[in-house]
Design a protein around this motif. Structure first.
Motif, PDB file in Angstrom:
ATOM      1  N   GLU A   1       0.807  -1.223   0.000  1.00 20.25           N
ATOM      2  CA  GLU A   1       0.000   0.000   0.000  1.00 20.25           C
ATOM      3  C   GLU A   1       0.840   1.274   0.000  1.00 20.25           C
ATOM      4  O   GLU A   1       0.351   2.348  -0.360  1.00 20.25           O
ATOM      5  CB  GLU A   1      -0.943  -0.008   1.204  1.00 20.25           C
ATOM      6  N   SER A   2       2.121   1.144   0.360  1.00 14.42           N
ATOM      7  CA  SER A   2       2.980   2.347   0.406  1.00 14.42           C
ATOM      8  C   SER A   2       4.017   2.352  -0.702  1.00 14.42           C
ATOM      9  O   SER A   2       4.840   3.281  -0.759  1.00 14.42           O
ATOM     10  CB  SER A   2       3.689   2.430   1.767  1.00 14.42           C
ATOM     11  N   TRP A   3       3.990   1.373  -1.582  1.00 14.89           N
ATOM     12  CA  TRP A   3       5.057   1.244  -2.581  1.00 14.89           C
ATOM     13  C   TRP A   3       4.892   2.284  -3.698  1.00 14.89           C
ATOM     14  O   TRP A   3       3.827   2.443  -4.263  1.00 14.89           O
ATOM     15  CB  TRP A   3       5.038  -0.151  -3.183  1.00 14.89           C
ATOM     16  N   THR A   4       5.999   2.960  -4.015  1.00 14.90           N
ATOM     17  CA  THR A   4       5.964   3.957  -5.099  1.00 14.90           C
ATOM     18  C   THR A   4       7.152   3.863  -6.039  1.00 14.90           C
ATOM     19  O   THR A   4       7.084   4.357  -7.169  1.00 14.90           O
ATOM     20  CB  THR A   4       5.926   5.387  -4.520  1.00 14.90           C
ATOM     21  N   ASP A   5       8.257   3.259  -5.618  1.00 13.73           N
ATOM     22  CA  ASP A   5       9.503   3.332  -6.373  1.00 13.73           C
ATOM     23  C   ASP A   5       9.643   2.197  -7.387  1.00 13.73           C
ATOM     24  O   ASP A   5       9.178   1.079  -7.148  1.00 13.73           O
ATOM     25  CB  ASP A   5      10.707   3.283  -5.416  1.00 13.73           C
ATOM     26  N   PRO A   6      10.308   2.468  -8.505  1.00 11.57           N
ATOM     27  CA  PRO A   6      10.668   1.385  -9.422  1.00 11.57           C
ATOM     28  C   PRO A   6      11.776   0.532  -8.817  1.00 11.57           C
ATOM     29  O   PRO A   6      12.460   0.948  -7.875  1.00 11.57           O
ATOM     30  CB  PRO A   6      11.156   2.129 -10.668  1.00 11.57           C
ATOM     31  N   ALA A   7      11.964  -0.668  -9.362  1.00  6.40           N
ATOM     32  CA  ALA A   7      13.043  -1.526  -8.894  1.00  6.40           C
ATOM     33  C   ALA A   7      14.390  -0.922  -9.286  1.00  6.40           C
ATOM     34  O   ALA A   7      14.495  -0.189 -10.280  1.00  6.40           O
ATOM     35  CB  ALA A   7      12.903  -2.919  -9.497  1.00  6.40           C
ATOM     36  N   PRO A   8      15.445  -1.203  -8.522  1.00  5.99           N
ATOM     37  CA  PRO A   8      16.768  -0.672  -8.868  1.00  5.99           C
ATOM     38  C   PRO A   8      17.269  -1.155 -10.229  1.00  5.99           C
ATOM     39  O   PRO A   8      18.127  -0.508 -10.832  1.00  5.99           O
ATOM     40  CB  PRO A   8      17.670  -1.198  -7.735  1.00  5.99           C
ATOM     41  N   SER A   9      16.744  -2.281 -10.706  1.00  6.58           N
ATOM     42  CA  SER A   9      17.184  -2.850 -11.980  1.00  6.58           C
ATOM     43  C   SER A   9      16.017  -3.583 -12.622  1.00  6.58           C
ATOM     44  O   SER A   9      15.064  -3.992 -11.940  1.00  6.58           O
ATOM     45  CB  SER A   9      18.348  -3.823 -11.747  1.00  6.58           C
ATOM     46  N   ALA A  10      16.096  -3.761 -13.954  1.00  9.78           N
ATOM     47  CA  ALA A  10      15.065  -4.543 -14.657  1.00  9.78           C
ATOM     48  C   ALA A  10      15.128  -6.014 -14.274  1.00  9.78           C
ATOM     49  O   ALA A  10      14.142  -6.742 -14.433  1.00  9.78           O
ATOM     50  CB  ALA A  10      15.233  -4.388 -16.164  1.00  9.78           C
ATOM     51  N   LEU A  11      16.283  -6.468 -13.794  1.00  7.38           N
ATOM     52  CA  LEU A  11      16.431  -7.857 -13.339  1.00  7.38           C
ATOM     53  C   LEU A  11      16.059  -7.914 -11.867  1.00  7.38           C
ATOM     54  O   LEU A  11      16.885  -7.660 -10.985  1.00  7.38           O
ATOM     55  CB  LEU A  11      17.867  -8.328 -13.541  1.00  7.38           C
ATOM     56  N   ASN A  12      14.807  -8.209 -11.586  1.00  2.35           N
ATOM     57  CA  ASN A  12      14.358  -8.177 -10.200  1.00  2.35           C
ATOM     58  C   ASN A  12      13.397  -9.317  -9.884  1.00  2.35           C
ATOM     59  O   ASN A  12      12.712  -9.842 -10.759  1.00  2.35           O
ATOM     60  CB  ASN A  12      13.713  -6.831  -9.872  1.00  2.35           C
TER      61      ASN A  12
END
Length: 406
Positions: A187-198
């Motif tokens: 419910e609090s997540w907003t950021d993209p992953a640090p890498s496309a490999l996740n």
């Protein structure tokens, strides 16, 4: 022979001797540009994967037949990877696989999760709505991300189903020197992953608005969008028990209505397949929405009137006729298409459809059951029984062993 070598984010340094030898001995190296860049120069011809890959793969295999081909893959090539695709295409006897540690194994090692207790869902080339069937209170899920936006997609799906408090751990570039870990809640997540490999690790926590749905047949009728054309949950459970799904089997749901039988067939095992045939465009559209909402996006929806709409479909292991049994030639077509050991289940509500079923029962035998359900409902200040229309369920098995060719 095609050799498939799994390679991790640690690249050449992380490869075992046999994997290195296969790469250096190859006349042709195939793979994604990222994998190709991880290995040192060699005399081999380098062939980057085209996009889209799957339609081009048979032609590539044929074009380089007779040469020493080595295919590079991420991690374990048999874990949602190109190795499995090549085995299906050319046969296991023509493919040698040298696996690396999979992202599943690495993620579980970092988290301290027993691998056997984890459900895995891949978003790579697959609809994200497949996650909907896996979300249950207390379940641990590993989601293989497709790009940097995958954690946000997962968080949105979880929150939309009432699982906002679920804990997310995003593990990026597993096995690489720059491996990264980010934690939060759906419910609090907003950021993209640090890498496309996740890989997104999910610990499912049901919030106050969650409505967990079991995996056994007979979901609540309210779980479906419908206009009244719905196999009710009690009858649905009986019908699916006669259809008896096994992993990998294919169902035809003819006269699908809301698609409930096909969807619950698919929810019984991730490898099950189903085709829903519906003549009305508005209902076919609702079937697609129901399939997405309930985690069965692999459901194939064919819009058309049976039996003509059945032409060209792969032979089924089971057929459910929830409506339209009186259509000329329909039951004949379904019975003829069934594979040996296949099950035909027909639900009849009207006198006319019951007469058709009675005729077939007289010819082929099988199992004939009438299901009569009464539900409690208010009567003034009291509770009384309100009867639903009785349903006659006829089921019959085609002679032969399940899995045998006709």
């Amino acid at each position: 022979m095609i050799t498939v070598v799994g390679i991790g984010a640690d690249g050449w340094d992380g490869l075992a001797g046999p994997s290195r030898d296969a790469i250096l001995a190859a006349g042709v190296l195939m793979g994604g540009r990222r994998q190709l860049d991880l290995v040192p120069p060699s005399p081999a011809e380098r062939v980057p994967w085209p996009s889209p890959l799957l339609p081009a793969l048979p032609g590539l295999v044929e074009a380089y037949a007779g040469r020493e081909v080595c295919v590079l893959a991420s991690g374990d090539p048999m874990f949602f990877g190109i190795g499995s695709t090549l085995v299906r295409l050319v046969g296991a006897e023509r493919v040698r696989v040298l696996p690396h540690v999979s992202s599943l194994a690495l993620a579980c090692a970092r988290l301290g999760w027993p691998v056997e207790d984890v459900r895995v869902v891949s978003l790579v080339g697959r609809p994200a709505t497949a996650l909907n069937a896996a979300v249950l209170p207390g379940r641990r899920i590993l989601v293989l991300g497709a790009d940097r936006g995958s954690p946000s997609v997962v968080a949105g799906l979880l929150t939309g189903r009432g699982y906002g408090p679920s804990r997310l751990t995003v593990l990026a570039d597993l096995g690489a020197p720059g491996e990264a870990v980010v934690r939060g809640t759906a419910e609090s997540w907003t950021d993209p992953a640090p890498s496309a490999l996740n890989v997104i690790a999910v610990e499912c926590v049901a919030g106050p608005g969650a409505a967990p749905l079991p995996l056994v047949p007979g979901l609540p009728d309210t779980a479906y969008e419908h206009d009244g054309q719905l196999t009710k949950r009690e009858v649905r459970a009986v019908s699916l028990s006669r259809l008896a799904p096994l992993p990998g089997e294919l169902l035809w749901d003819v006269g699908a209505g809301a698609g409930s039988v096909a969807i619950e067939w698919l929810r019984s095992d991730p490898s099950c397949r189903a085709v829903a045939v519906e003549s009305r465009a508005d209902r076919a559209a609702a079937v697609r929405r129901n399939a997405d909402a309930l985690g069965a996006p692999s459901l194939r929806v064919v819009e058309g009137r049976a039996p003509a709409a059945l032409d060209g479909l792969p032979d089924p292991d089971a057929v459910f006729v929830g409506g339209g049994a009186t259509a000329p030639g329909l039951l004949e077509r379904c019975w003829e298409a069934l594979r040996p050991g296949g099950r035909l289940v027909v639900n009849a509500v009207t006198v006319e459809s019951e007469a058709v079923v009675a005729g077939w029962y007289a010819r082929l035998g099988g199992d004939l059951v009438r299901v009569s359900v009464q539900r409690g409902s208010p009567v003034g200040g009291f509770t009384g029984w309100r009867a639903m229309m009785p349903v006659t369920v006829w089921s019959v098995t085609r002679p032969g062993a399940r899995g045998d060719e006709a």
